[in-house]
Design an enzyme around this catalytic site. Sequence first.
Site, PDB file in Angstrom:
ATOM      1  N   GLY A 203     -45.825 -22.134  40.634  1.00 47.61           N
ATOM      2  CA  GLY A 203     -46.370 -22.069  39.868  1.00 47.61           C
ATOM      3  C   GLY A 203     -44.965 -21.488  38.351  1.00 47.61           C
ATOM      4  N   THR A 204     -45.372 -20.648  37.958  1.00 52.44           N
ATOM      5  CA  THR A 204     -44.538 -19.767  36.832  1.00 52.44           C
ATOM      6  C   THR A 204     -42.975 -19.813  37.689  1.00 52.44           C
ATOM      7  OG1 THR A 204     -45.551 -17.746  37.150  1.00 52.44           O
ATOM      8  CG2 THR A 204     -46.303 -19.211  34.943  1.00 52.44           C
TER       9      THR A 204
ATOM     10  N   MET B 156     -53.396 -22.500  27.374  1.00 45.80           N
ATOM     11  CA  MET B 156     -53.610 -23.819  26.615  1.00 45.80           C
ATOM     12  C   MET B 156     -54.475 -24.872  26.654  1.00 45.80           C
ATOM     13  SD  MET B 156     -50.303 -23.764  28.492  1.00 45.80           S
ATOM     14  CE  MET B 156     -49.419 -25.667  28.061  1.00 45.80           C
TER      15      MET B 156
ATOM     16  N   LEU C  39     -56.572 -26.402  28.560  1.00 43.84           N
ATOM     17  CA  LEU C  39     -57.142 -28.068  29.401  1.00 43.84           C
ATOM     18  C   LEU C  39     -56.360 -29.179  29.129  1.00 43.84           C
ATOM     19  CD1 LEU C  39     -60.237 -27.139  30.883  1.00 43.84           C
ATOM     20  CD2 LEU C  39     -58.360 -27.064  32.134  1.00 43.84           C
TER      21      LEU C  39
ATOM     22  N   ASN D 153     -61.117 -27.496  39.491  1.00 40.89           N
ATOM     23  CA  ASN D 153     -60.884 -25.774  38.803  1.00 40.89           C
ATOM     24  C   ASN D 153     -61.826 -25.424  38.379  1.00 40.89           C
ATOM     25  OD1 ASN D 153     -60.165 -24.588  36.962  1.00 40.89           O
ATOM     26  ND2 ASN D 153     -58.660 -25.812  35.673  1.00 40.89           N
TER      27      ASN D 153
ATOM     28  N   ILE E 116     -55.195 -17.817  44.031  1.00 36.72           N
ATOM     29  CA  ILE E 116     -56.614 -17.601  42.447  1.00 36.72           C
ATOM     30  C   ILE E 116     -55.484 -18.181  41.879  1.00 36.72           C
ATOM     31  CG2 ILE E 116     -57.366 -15.075  43.287  1.00 36.72           C
ATOM     32  CD1 ILE E 116     -55.475 -13.681  41.826  1.00 36.72           C
TER      33      ILE E 116
ATOM     34  N   THR F 144     -55.640 -17.584  37.127  1.00 35.77           N
ATOM     35  CA  THR F 144     -55.153 -16.068  36.098  1.00 35.77           C
ATOM     36  C   THR F 144     -55.931 -15.170  36.584  1.00 35.77           C
ATOM     37  OG1 THR F 144     -55.543 -17.054  34.668  1.00 35.77           O
ATOM     38  CG2 THR F 144     -53.390 -18.130  35.082  1.00 35.77           C
TER      39      THR F 144
ATOM     40  N   CYS G 125     -60.880 -21.444  35.764  1.00 39.56           N
ATOM     41  CA  CYS G 125     -59.672 -21.679  34.053  1.00 39.56           C
ATOM     42  C   CYS G 125     -60.525 -20.146  32.913  1.00 39.56           C
ATOM     43  CB  CYS G 125     -59.885 -22.598  33.143  1.00 39.56           C
ATOM     44  SG  CYS G 125     -58.480 -22.414  31.482  1.00 39.56           S
TER      45      CYS G 125
END
Length: 304
Positions: free
Chosen positions: A266-267, A69, A71, A126, A191, A193, A129
């Site tokens: 999340g997903t 993405m 951010l 964060n 964690i 990704t 990422c």
Amino acid sequence: MLKTVICGIEFKNPVFLAAGVMGETGSALKRIAKNGAGAVCTKSVGLERKEGHKNPTIVEVEGGFLNAMGLPNPGVDEYVEEIERVRNDLKRMNVRIIGSIYGKDEREFAIVAEKIEPYVDMIELNISCPHAGGGYGATIGQNPDLSYKVVESVKDAVKIPVFAKLTPNVTDIKVIAKAVVEAGADGITAINTLGPGMVIDIEARKPILSNKFGGMSGKAIKPIAVKIVYDLYETVDVPIIGVGGITTGKDALEFIMAGASAVQVGTGVYYRGYDIFRKICEEMEVFLKEKNVKLKDLVGCAHD
């Protein structure tokens, strides 16, 4: 039955929305709250507006997704207006708000933290990422010294609990965990990704993602995430929020038995819909009733 207390904050259940999924707007946060989440985590926001990477930014792969993405966010000043619009509604639903923030250095992190503090119950850093670039995200989280400085700076700037979200893409995540806890982190989220990874379109003969590579999320990363939570539980004495491939109550309980005090989804929303939070809670409650155990007694029980 699922009531959970973390850093003195009471949550009606330990199933939270993860950063980056359905957290772009206040209305999106409210939608997740209505579907049973104990807390909602905002999209990661920074000091200034960021466009992020161009589309395509996400691609489904076997066992999950790759995303890059970059951010994207409107900047903290504009984003807090989104939170303000729904904050009272979330309070009435007894749903907590976790503010996910990022910055290029400890100074930026501290400024963003101060700006968002009045609107959230907890801050998540964060520093993990894998595709942010420009010195953001994992560039910080892969370095124990930089991670320490960011946490220390934010802790000096705010009074609410601060959690550091860690990247698994390091030689030894325990070293990073020790650094952020020594700097004053109240807890750890683990964690972010895996990766980065890549998918190539063999017809076009080039990577599908516009950024070429992205972070792996979804069901396939769950065993790795569970192992990391297990290791962190034995390494640091702070609450852990587990995240990575959770789609069922069984998944959530695995993380809790490994040492997580709460989990983030999340997903999993893609696989089971917006009401996945309610479904996971119901499945956890069934297990607790069948085994006649309390949730708090399961935290870290796999270590016994």
